[in-house]
Design an enzyme around this catalytic site. Sequence first.
Site, short mmCIF file in Angstrom:
data_model
loop_
_atom_site.label_atom_id
_atom_site.label_comp_id
_atom_site.label_asym_id
_atom_site.label_seq_id
_atom_site.Cartn_x
_atom_site.Cartn_y
_atom_site.Cartn_z
N THR A 13 0.84 -1.20 0.00
CA THR A 13 0.00 0.00 0.00
C THR A 13 0.87 1.25 0.00
OG1 THR A 13 -1.39 -1.28 1.47
CG2 THR A 13 -1.97 1.03 1.19
N SER A 15 4.39 1.29 -0.51
CA SER A 15 5.73 1.22 -1.08
C SER A 15 5.82 0.26 -2.26
CB SER A 15 6.70 0.73 -0.01
OG SER A 15 6.35 -0.60 0.33
N ASP A 133 -0.02 -5.91 11.90
CA ASP A 133 -0.40 -6.21 10.51
C ASP A 133 0.15 -7.58 10.09
OD1 ASP A 133 -1.59 -5.78 8.05
OD2 ASP A 133 0.02 -4.52 7.27
N1 LIG Z 1 12.70 -8.27 2.09
C1 LIG Z 1 11.94 -8.68 1.07
N2 LIG Z 1 12.34 -9.66 0.24
C2 LIG Z 1 11.55 -10.09 -0.77
N3 LIG Z 1 10.32 -9.60 -1.03
C3 LIG Z 1 9.85 -8.63 -0.23
C4 LIG Z 1 10.64 -8.11 0.86
N4 LIG Z 1 9.92 -7.16 1.49
C5 LIG Z 1 8.75 -7.08 0.84
N5 LIG Z 1 8.70 -7.95 -0.20
C6 LIG Z 1 7.56 -8.15 -1.14
O1 LIG Z 1 6.91 -6.90 -1.34
C7 LIG Z 1 5.55 -6.98 -0.86
C8 LIG Z 1 5.18 -5.64 -0.23
O2 LIG Z 1 6.03 -5.40 0.88
P1 LIG Z 1 5.50 -4.80 2.25
O3 LIG Z 1 4.31 -5.59 2.70
O4 LIG Z 1 6.63 -4.72 3.20
O5 LIG Z 1 5.08 -3.35 1.76
P2 LIG Z 1 4.03 -2.35 2.40
O6 LIG Z 1 3.96 -1.15 1.51
O7 LIG Z 1 4.37 -2.10 3.83
O8 LIG Z 1 2.75 -3.20 2.27
P3 LIG Z 1 1.46 -3.27 3.14
O9 LIG Z 1 0.42 -2.89 2.15
O10 LIG Z 1 1.39 -4.72 3.58
O11 LIG Z 1 1.56 -2.33 4.29
C9 LIG Z 1 5.51 -8.17 0.10
O12 LIG Z 1 4.24 -8.76 0.18
C10 LIG Z 1 6.54 -9.10 -0.55
O13 LIG Z 1 5.94 -9.83 -1.61
#
Ligand SMILES: Nc1ncnc2c1ncn2[C@@H]1O[C@H](COP(=O)(O)OP(=O)(O)OP(=O)(O)O)[C@@H](O)[C@H]1O
Length: 344
Positions: A13, A15, A133
Amino acid sequence: MEWIRGETIGYGTFSTVSLATPSNNDSGELPPLMAVKSADSYGATSLENEKSVLDKLGDDCNEIVRCFGEDRTVENGEEMHNLFLEYASRGSLESYLKKLGGEGLPESTVRRHTGSVLRGLRHIHANGFAHCDLKLGNILLFGDGAVKIADFGLAKRIEEVTALNEGVQIRGTPLYMAPESVNDNEYGSEGDVWALGCAVVEMFSGKTAWSLKEGSNFMSLLIRIGVGDELPMIPEELSEQGKDFLTKCFVKDPKKRWTAEMLLHHPFVAVDVDQDGLVDEEDFVVNLKTEKVSTSPRCPFEFPDWVSVSSSSRTIDSPEERVTSLVTDMIPDWSVTNSWVTVR
Ligand SMILES: Nc1ncnc2c1ncn2[C@@H]1O[C@H](COP(=O)(O)OP(=O)(O)OP(=O)(O)O)[C@@H](O)[C@H]1O
């Protein structure tokens, strides 16, 4: 640090996540391949929170994704905030399960992953935080079969957790929300345990813990979670130990729900693992050494060092009124995304 951005590997969402290679890594301090989570100013607060929480949690828990630092770049005229993380080559458990096309994982694998997530949660909670989360999309799978908890963008200090009194907030993914979050705005370590139960059901069955009927909506899901006696689905095919484990996660009263520390002693996860099987998940061997596993305590009070944490529940509306107050025009895609909504 000089680095080169590689292909995009995930979207959230707040990033976008891509590969990153350090271009000058003579000291060998960094791994040759990392994941970089990048956000514009809209997602910067979430990344800053994630960095600050990961720093406080430290590097000594193998079940929490490591952070290697942060920086800022200007890309296409926009300032980007970047967080460098350990790269999980097999992606999230959510994407892994999608590849199985609705099938779940073998129970031995579910037990192993559940034990790992519990060790991560124990560390998070012992350091005074709640993840807020936890879901399959935030549990990452590594090449050696290890799993680690990621995405601390919504994590909170536990003492702050019950202070969400500025309107009604929905954090994380509604399908994983605990009853006290729906009813009383409470987001604490207990809510992470409820979410873990939902993740275990999904890992094993390939289906979400709440079955969603055609035409059902956000509101009806919240009512099912918050009001009445209905609990998430416990898969019939799961062993008796697994079913018992889930009943300890799905206790509606957060004060009576088991903690991560208590669940680590449950026979469902208190197993010895054959390390030789670590590389190939399908061949992974879990030895149930029953002589080492004590009988499952029947209630939280059978743990001598368990202290009841009283939650400072605000005296607000009845659950029915509270759930009704959650009705909003900003309905997120709650079955699949991580959107959160604030209703004031
Ligand atoms: N360290 C990592 N290694 C490999 N893939 C990753 C990593 N971190 C994140 N991802 C991939 O990117 C996706 C999005 O990452 P993340 O959930 O950390 O982002 P976010 O913007 O915080 O999302 P959310 O909407 O869950 O808050 C994850 O579901 C995963 O598929």
